[in-house]
Design a protein around this motif. Structure first.
Motif, PDB file in Angstrom:
ATOM      1  N   ASP A  16      17.279 165.999  10.051  1.00  0.00           N
ATOM      2  CA  ASP A  16      17.702 167.336  10.485  1.00  0.00           C
ATOM      3  C   ASP A  16      18.734 167.242  11.607  1.00  0.00           C
ATOM      4  O   ASP A  16      19.723 167.985  11.613  1.00  0.00           O
ATOM      5  CB  ASP A  16      16.501 168.161  10.943  1.00  0.00           C
ATOM      6  N   ASP A  17      18.506 166.344  12.558  1.00  0.00           N
ATOM      7  CA  ASP A  17      19.459 166.174  13.649  1.00  0.00           C
ATOM      8  C   ASP A  17      20.789 165.649  13.124  1.00  0.00           C
ATOM      9  O   ASP A  17      21.859 166.089  13.553  1.00  0.00           O
ATOM     10  CB  ASP A  17      18.898 165.208  14.701  1.00  0.00           C
ATOM     11  N   LEU A  18      20.728 164.703  12.204  1.00  0.00           N
ATOM     12  CA  LEU A  18      21.951 164.144  11.632  1.00  0.00           C
ATOM     13  C   LEU A  18      22.732 165.216  10.875  1.00  0.00           C
ATOM     14  O   LEU A  18      23.964 165.273  10.973  1.00  0.00           O
ATOM     15  CB  LEU A  18      21.609 162.987  10.696  1.00  0.00           C
ATOM     16  N   GLU A  19      22.049 166.050  10.126  1.00  0.00           N
ATOM     17  CA  GLU A  19      22.719 167.130   9.400  1.00  0.00           C
ATOM     18  C   GLU A  19      23.492 168.028  10.359  1.00  0.00           C
ATOM     19  O   GLU A  19      24.658 168.383  10.102  1.00  0.00           O
ATOM     20  CB  GLU A  19      21.696 167.962   8.626  1.00  0.00           C
ATOM     21  N   LEU A  25      30.849 167.595  13.346  1.00  0.00           N
ATOM     22  CA  LEU A  25      31.948 166.640  13.205  1.00  0.00           C
ATOM     23  C   LEU A  25      32.941 167.081  12.141  1.00  0.00           C
ATOM     24  O   LEU A  25      34.129 166.758  12.224  1.00  0.00           O
ATOM     25  CB  LEU A  25      31.402 165.248  12.881  1.00  0.00           C
ATOM     26  N   ASP A  26      32.467 167.822  11.138  1.00  0.00           N
ATOM     27  CA  ASP A  26      33.366 168.340  10.103  1.00  0.00           C
ATOM     28  C   ASP A  26      34.459 169.237  10.683  1.00  0.00           C
ATOM     29  O   ASP A  26      35.521 169.413  10.078  1.00  0.00           O
ATOM     30  CB  ASP A  26      32.577 169.153   9.072  1.00  0.00           C
ATOM     31  N   ARG A  51      24.315 160.257   0.955  1.00  0.00           N
ATOM     32  CA  ARG A  51      25.045 159.880  -0.257  1.00  0.00           C
ATOM     33  C   ARG A  51      25.464 161.110  -1.063  1.00  0.00           C
ATOM     34  O   ARG A  51      26.530 161.120  -1.683  1.00  0.00           O
ATOM     35  CB  ARG A  51      24.180 158.960  -1.115  1.00  0.00           C
ATOM     36  N   THR A  52      24.653 162.152  -1.025  1.00  0.00           N
ATOM     37  CA  THR A  52      24.962 163.362  -1.785  1.00  0.00           C
ATOM     38  C   THR A  52      26.011 164.221  -1.096  1.00  0.00           C
ATOM     39  O   THR A  52      26.960 164.696  -1.729  1.00  0.00           O
ATOM     40  CB  THR A  52      23.685 164.198  -2.005  1.00  0.00           C
ATOM     41  N   HIS A  53      25.857 164.422   0.213  1.00  0.00           N
ATOM     42  CA  HIS A  53      26.704 165.377   0.939  1.00  0.00           C
ATOM     43  C   HIS A  53      27.914 164.739   1.613  1.00  0.00           C
ATOM     44  O   HIS A  53      28.899 165.441   1.882  1.00  0.00           O
ATOM     45  CB  HIS A  53      25.859 166.118   1.982  1.00  0.00           C
ATOM     46  N   TYR A  54      27.850 163.439   1.903  1.00  0.00           N
ATOM     47  CA  TYR A  54      28.971 162.783   2.589  1.00  0.00           C
ATOM     48  C   TYR A  54      29.291 161.445   1.922  1.00  0.00           C
ATOM     49  O   TYR A  54      29.257 160.377   2.560  1.00  0.00           O
ATOM     50  CB  TYR A  54      28.647 162.580   4.074  1.00  0.00           C
ATOM     51  N   PRO A  55      29.643 161.463   0.640  1.00  0.00           N
ATOM     52  CA  PRO A  55      29.935 160.199  -0.050  1.00  0.00           C
ATOM     53  C   PRO A  55      31.158 159.493   0.517  1.00  0.00           C
ATOM     54  O   PRO A  55      31.339 158.293   0.290  1.00  0.00           O
ATOM     55  CB  PRO A  55      30.160 160.646  -1.498  1.00  0.00           C
ATOM     56  N   GLN A  56      32.020 160.240   1.251  1.00  0.00           N
ATOM     57  CA  GLN A  56      33.225 159.633   1.807  1.00  0.00           C
ATOM     58  C   GLN A  56      32.923 158.774   3.040  1.00  0.00           C
ATOM     59  O   GLN A  56      33.757 157.962   3.447  1.00  0.00           O
ATOM     60  CB  GLN A  56      34.250 160.717   2.174  1.00  0.00           C
ATOM     61  N   HIS A  57      31.759 158.967   3.650  1.00  0.00           N
ATOM     62  CA  HIS A  57      31.407 158.178   4.830  1.00  0.00           C
ATOM     63  C   HIS A  57      30.852 156.817   4.413  1.00  0.00           C
ATOM     64  O   HIS A  57      30.250 156.678   3.341  1.00  0.00           O
ATOM     65  CB  HIS A  57      30.381 158.910   5.688  1.00  0.00           C
TER      66      HIS A  57
END
Length: 319
Positions: A16-19, A25-26, A51-57
């Motif tokens: 939750d904190d990471l989200e 950051l977006d 992996r689902t929401h930030y595959p570019q990272h």
């Protein structure tokens, strides 16, 4: 050519904190060149969510937790950018143009290996509304959740000791920086919002790990014969901290003494002592930051880009 900036975040079961952090950051403008995230022994769905929401990272997955210290060291070595902004999974810049300022700061201070920034944090509620964090200064340590590091200096000085796992990697690295002629500067023109999640935090455990790692650092970096006096000073100071902070901790102090003793053989194998004059100057810098660059030059009186020697650049290691 402008210096490039990466962001690295180590997280452990705080999805939750990471989200929330990644959503902030977006909005940064400009965006970082790269974002690296280490899911350190996460079992809360963090890996799948990233992996689902930030595959570019760039995602590093530690099946077994290694701790934030080793996780950050790995990300520094993987990154390709000139500057690495280190954040916790619950911290982020306040200013959306934060990354535009970082290259200018490092260009303005070519001897700076680390910039740290004031935190607006729930841990200290008075900081949330503070209007002025005072003048900037040269410091003897910093905090990983609110700092930016010159990657070339980090690699040249050997990075973080993975055996620390968490805690005391910052003052240990700051010691090596100042001994080698690199500066650690606390820059108050920019701020970091640290929500300071209470998840996965244990005050007694953090005290014991910090105290253990501090003593290990002494055995790795402090020269003889001063090592014995400095080690005793650290022991007494940590005992005093436990007594002042929570007297129930005092009876558990021997727990970290035993843990420290078990790790001493490994510390001695890695031992590369610094000259006492520089070690002592760093200890003074921790207690009394330096305001001006002229005073810093007079105190340390070495050039960071001199040819490496065993005395001034003792911690160079292979990635």
């Amino acid at each position: 050519m402008s210096l490039t900036v990466a962001i690295c975040i180590a997280t452990h079961n705080r999805r939750d904190d990471l989200e929330n952090t990644l959503s902030v950051l977006d909005k940064l403008d400009p965006q970082p060149t790269e974002v690296l995230i280490t899911a350190d022994g996460c079992v809360d769905g963090t890996v799948e969510w990233v992996r689902t929401h930030y595959p570019q990272h760039r995602l590093v997955v530690n099946d077994q937790a290694r701790g934030s210290t080793g996780s950050r060291d790995t990300m520094f070595r993987m990154a390709t950018s000139d500057i690495v902004l280190i954040l916790d999974d619950d911290s982020h810049p306040v200013d959306m143009d934060f990354l535009a300022h970082l290259p200018r700061l490092f260009a303005a201070y070519p001897r700076a290996a680390v910039f740290s920034f004031p935190q607006r944090t729930d841990e200290f509620p008075e900081s949330l509304q503070k209007a002025d964090f005072g003048p900037s200064y040269f410091a003897g340590t910093y905090v990983n959740c609110a700092s930016a590091v010159r990657r070339s200096a980090f690699l040249d000085l050997g990075g973080y000791p993975a055996e620390f796992r968490i805690a005391y990697d910052e003052p240990d690295f700051a010691l090596r920086c100042t001994a080698a002629g690199w500066q650690v500067r606390h820059e108050t023109s920019l701020t970091i919002r640290h929500h300071y999640s209470g998840v996965m935090r244990n005050g007694l455990r953090m005290h014991q790990i910090h105290a253990r790692n501090e003593l290990w650092s002494v055995f790795m970096r402090c020269p003889m014969p001063q090592l014995f006096a400095v080690a005793l000073f650290r022991l007494v100071r940590q005992f005093g901290f436990a007594w002042k902070w929570n007297r129930s901790w005092v009876v558990r102090e021997p727990q970290w003494w035993v843990a420290a003793a078990r790790g001493l053989p490994q510390c001695l194998r890695q031992r590369q002592p610094l000259p006492w004059a520089r070690y002592q100057a760093w200890m003074q810098l921790v207690r009394r930051p330096i305001a001006s660059e002229a005073e810093w030059n007079a105190t340390f009186a070495i050039h960071p880009f001199e040819v490496a020697t065993s005395e001034t650049r003792p911690f160079i290691s292979e990635p």
